[in-house]
Design a protein around this motif. Structure first.
Motif, PDB file in Angstrom:
ATOM      1  N   THR A 277      10.645  12.822   3.005  1.00 42.54           N
ATOM      2  CA  THR A 277      11.877  12.694   1.646  1.00 42.54           C
ATOM      3  C   THR A 277      11.276  13.539   0.623  1.00 42.54           C
ATOM      4  N   SER A 278      12.038  13.768  -0.543  1.00 41.71           N
ATOM      5  CA  SER A 278      11.665  14.256  -1.734  1.00 41.71           C
ATOM      6  C   SER A 278      10.628  13.763  -2.459  1.00 41.71           C
ATOM      7  N   ALA A 279      10.293  12.288  -2.442  1.00 38.49           N
ATOM      8  CA  ALA A 279       9.381  11.754  -2.896  1.00 38.49           C
ATOM      9  C   ALA A 279       8.438  10.969  -1.745  1.00 38.49           C
ATOM     10  N   ARG A 280       7.373  11.144  -1.663  1.00 37.77           N
ATOM     11  CA  ARG A 280       6.470  10.762  -0.558  1.00 37.77           C
ATOM     12  C   ARG A 280       6.350   9.070  -0.490  1.00 37.77           C
ATOM     13  N   LEU A 281       6.171   8.654   0.535  1.00 36.25           N
ATOM     14  CA  LEU A 281       6.265   7.190   0.531  1.00 36.25           C
ATOM     15  C   LEU A 281       4.686   6.978   0.650  1.00 36.25           C
ATOM     16  N   LYS A 282       4.230   5.712   0.094  1.00 37.27           N
ATOM     17  CA  LYS A 282       2.935   5.326  -0.064  1.00 37.27           C
ATOM     18  C   LYS A 282       2.896   3.945   0.199  1.00 37.27           C
ATOM     19  N   LEU A 283       2.018   3.710   1.385  1.00 36.32           N
ATOM     20  CA  LEU A 283       1.953   2.126   1.838  1.00 36.32           C
ATOM     21  C   LEU A 283       0.640   1.916   1.414  1.00 36.32           C
ATOM     22  N   TYR A 284       0.530   0.713   0.639  1.00 29.21           N
ATOM     23  CA  TYR A 284      -0.895   0.087   0.355  1.00 29.21           C
ATOM     24  C   TYR A 284      -1.000  -1.117   1.495  1.00 29.21           C
ATOM     25  N   SER A 285      -1.997  -1.055   2.362  1.00 24.37           N
ATOM     26  CA  SER A 285      -2.093  -1.953   3.417  1.00 24.37           C
ATOM     27  C   SER A 285      -3.606  -2.273   3.869  1.00 24.37           C
ATOM     28  N   PHE A 286      -3.590  -3.401   4.435  1.00 25.26           N
ATOM     29  CA  PHE A 286      -5.082  -3.912   5.023  1.00 25.26           C
ATOM     30  C   PHE A 286      -4.596  -3.868   6.623  1.00 25.26           C
TER      31      PHE A 286
ATOM     32  N   ASP B 132       1.991   8.148   3.370  1.00 27.47           N
ATOM     33  CA  ASP B 132       0.496   7.813   3.086  1.00 27.47           C
ATOM     34  C   ASP B 132      -0.092   6.689   3.175  1.00 27.47           C
ATOM     35  N   TYR B 133      -0.738   6.554   4.230  1.00 31.38           N
ATOM     36  CA  TYR B 133      -1.629   5.036   4.090  1.00 31.38           C
ATOM     37  C   TYR B 133      -2.717   4.905   3.069  1.00 31.38           C
ATOM     38  N   LYS B 134      -2.665   3.997   2.094  1.00 36.11           N
ATOM     39  CA  LYS B 134      -3.422   3.547   1.165  1.00 36.11           C
ATOM     40  C   LYS B 134      -4.191   1.936   1.617  1.00 36.11           C
ATOM     41  N   ALA B 135      -5.458   2.166   2.061  1.00 41.82           N
ATOM     42  CA  ALA B 135      -6.161   1.146   2.505  1.00 41.82           C
ATOM     43  C   ALA B 135      -6.637   0.350   1.283  1.00 41.82           C
ATOM     44  N   VAL B 136      -6.321  -0.757   1.317  1.00 45.26           N
ATOM     45  CA  VAL B 136      -7.139  -1.865   0.402  1.00 45.26           C
ATOM     46  C   VAL B 136      -7.994  -2.762   0.866  1.00 45.26           C
ATOM     47  N   ASN B 137      -9.461  -2.459   0.499  1.00 46.93           N
ATOM     48  CA  ASN B 137     -10.218  -3.301   1.029  1.00 46.93           C
ATOM     49  C   ASN B 137     -10.393  -4.453   0.402  1.00 46.93           C
ATOM     50  N   PHE B 138     -10.064  -5.534   0.913  1.00 50.79           N
ATOM     51  CA  PHE B 138     -10.279  -6.964   0.519  1.00 50.79           C
ATOM     52  C   PHE B 138     -11.683  -7.417   0.325  1.00 50.79           C
TER      53      PHE B 138
ATOM     54  N   LYS C  64     -14.017  -5.643  -0.309  1.00 52.17           N
ATOM     55  CA  LYS C  64     -14.631  -5.107  -1.791  1.00 52.17           C
ATOM     56  C   LYS C  64     -14.027  -5.632  -2.889  1.00 52.17           C
ATOM     57  N   GLY C  65     -13.061  -6.419  -2.755  1.00 53.49           N
ATOM     58  CA  GLY C  65     -12.091  -7.057  -3.905  1.00 53.49           C
ATOM     59  C   GLY C  65     -11.045  -6.032  -4.651  1.00 53.49           C
ATOM     60  N   GLU C  66     -10.695  -4.808  -3.574  1.00 55.54           N
ATOM     61  CA  GLU C  66      -9.971  -3.798  -4.377  1.00 55.54           C
ATOM     62  C   GLU C  66      -8.576  -4.471  -4.725  1.00 55.54           C
TER      63      GLU C  66
ATOM     64  N   PHE D 299      -4.464  -1.998  -8.558  1.00 54.48           N
ATOM     65  CA  PHE D 299      -3.503  -2.564  -7.543  1.00 54.48           C
ATOM     66  C   PHE D 299      -2.776  -3.861  -7.969  1.00 54.48           C
ATOM     67  N   THR D 300      -3.170  -4.444  -9.112  1.00 53.82           N
ATOM     68  CA  THR D 300      -2.353  -5.693  -9.483  1.00 53.82           C
ATOM     69  C   THR D 300      -1.098  -4.995 -10.160  1.00 53.82           C
ATOM     70  N   LYS D 301      -1.117  -3.711 -10.619  1.00 54.44           N
ATOM     71  CA  LYS D 301       0.185  -3.183 -11.354  1.00 54.44           C
ATOM     72  C   LYS D 301       1.113  -2.978 -10.160  1.00 54.44           C
ATOM     73  N   LEU D 302       0.596  -2.761  -8.944  1.00 52.19           N
ATOM     74  CA  LEU D 302       1.468  -2.717  -7.769  1.00 52.19           C
ATOM     75  C   LEU D 302       2.074  -3.998  -7.383  1.00 52.19           C
ATOM     76  N   SER D 303       1.210  -4.981  -7.306  1.00 54.66           N
ATOM     77  CA  SER D 303       1.447  -6.094  -6.651  1.00 54.66           C
ATOM     78  C   SER D 303       0.944  -7.214  -7.346  1.00 54.66           C
ATOM     79  N   PRO D 304       1.526  -7.846  -8.308  1.00 54.35           N
ATOM     80  CA  PRO D 304       1.188  -8.804  -9.174  1.00 54.35           C
ATOM     81  C   PRO D 304       0.488 -10.099  -8.310  1.00 54.35           C
ATOM     82  N   LEU D 305       0.918 -10.577  -7.265  1.00 53.20           N
ATOM     83  CA  LEU D 305       0.081 -11.502  -6.443  1.00 53.20           C
ATOM     84  C   LEU D 305      -1.172 -11.004  -6.012  1.00 53.20           C
ATOM     85  N   ARG D 306      -1.237  -9.671  -6.006  1.00 54.28           N
ATOM     86  CA  ARG D 306      -2.501  -9.037  -5.201  1.00 54.28           C
ATOM     87  C   ARG D 306      -2.447  -9.175  -3.720  1.00 54.28           C
ATOM     88  N   PHE D 307      -1.118  -9.374  -3.338  1.00 55.44           N
ATOM     89  CA  PHE D 307      -1.183  -9.338  -1.964  1.00 55.44           C
ATOM     90  C   PHE D 307      -0.811  -7.960  -1.310  1.00 55.44           C
TER      91      PHE D 307
END
Length: 226
Positions: free
Chosen positions: A14-23, A44-50, A52-54, A60-68
């Motif tokens: 797509t014109s804008a690339r999808l980015k998935l923040y995942s564990f 794009d797979y964006k790994a969130v290392n729990f 390490k407290g990422e 990340f809080t700006k993306l997911s206020p509950l930090r999930f």
């Protein structure tokens, strides 16, 4: 946060690339990975290392206020929560639909998804289980999620047994299947006897054969532990 591109040859990005923040072991993230695979969407797979407290970072809080996890970024659009992400993908990318046209089956698929997402999965959340173990002892760490999984699967078995075909609602892959497969994986982690749920067990065996589901497995993610 580690990043890796997930490609699907033959599908135009797509014109804008999808980015998935995942564990890797998050069942909520797993649902979205399945849906992206079924729709043939590169991301794009964006790994969130729990560990390490990422997930606690300001970024990340700006993306997911509950930090999930998961969180999906698509251009200027940010969506957190797996069901909200799946419905966004369904509307934005209608090819390979994940909800039936039949309104009755659509309602059942959504009911199955919310049954898992609201009445089973929250009771196996890692943070909650740690709190239960601290307050009530290690035996409750397993007993608590097992109770709610069996209760939820009893209801889900009744809901699907008369409408299931090859998959949860007929022969079309839907949100019901996307929510079911990761939850069966966790049911086994908590020693749930799946022979009590023959419809769910049969459907899950069908899903396990599909490459889109196989590619979304936790152990196949770039941040999976050895």
């Amino acid at each position: 946060m580690a990043s890796v591109a997930q490609e699907n040859p033959g599908i135009s990005p797509t014109s804008a690339r999808l980015k998935l923040y995942s564990f890797w072991r998050s069942t909520c993230s797993w649902r979205v990975r399945i849906a992206l695979n079924l729709k043939g969407l590169p991301y794009d797979y964006k790994a969130v290392n729990f560990g390490k407290g990422e997930h606690l970072s300001e970024e990340f809080t700006k993306l997911s206020p509950l930090r999930f996890v998961p969180a999906l970024v698509h251009g200027d659009v940010i969506v957190a929560d797996s069901l909200a992400i799946l419905l966004y993908l369904e509307d934005k990318f209608p090819e390979h639909p994940l909800l039936p046209d039949d309104l009755h089956l659509k309602a059942i698929s959504l009911q199955a998804a919310t049954l898992v997402g609201s009445n089973i999965q929250p009771f196996q959340n890692g943070g909650l289980l740690i709190l239960i173990e601290e307050k009530f002892g290690p035996e409750e760490h397993l007993a608590w999620p097992k109770h709610f999984i069996e209760k939820g699967f009893t209801a889900l078995e009744k809901l699907l047994k008369d409408v299931a075909g090859k998959y949860s609602v007929g022969d079309q892959l839907t949100l019901a299947d996307i929510f079911l497969a990761p939850q069966v994986y966790n049911a086994r982690r908590f020693n749930v006897d799946m022979s009590k749920f023959p419809t769910l067990n049969r459907i899950n065996q069908e899903l396990a054969e599909l490459p889109e589901f196989q590619a979304a497995l936790p152990e196949r993610q770039p941040d999976a532990k050895a």
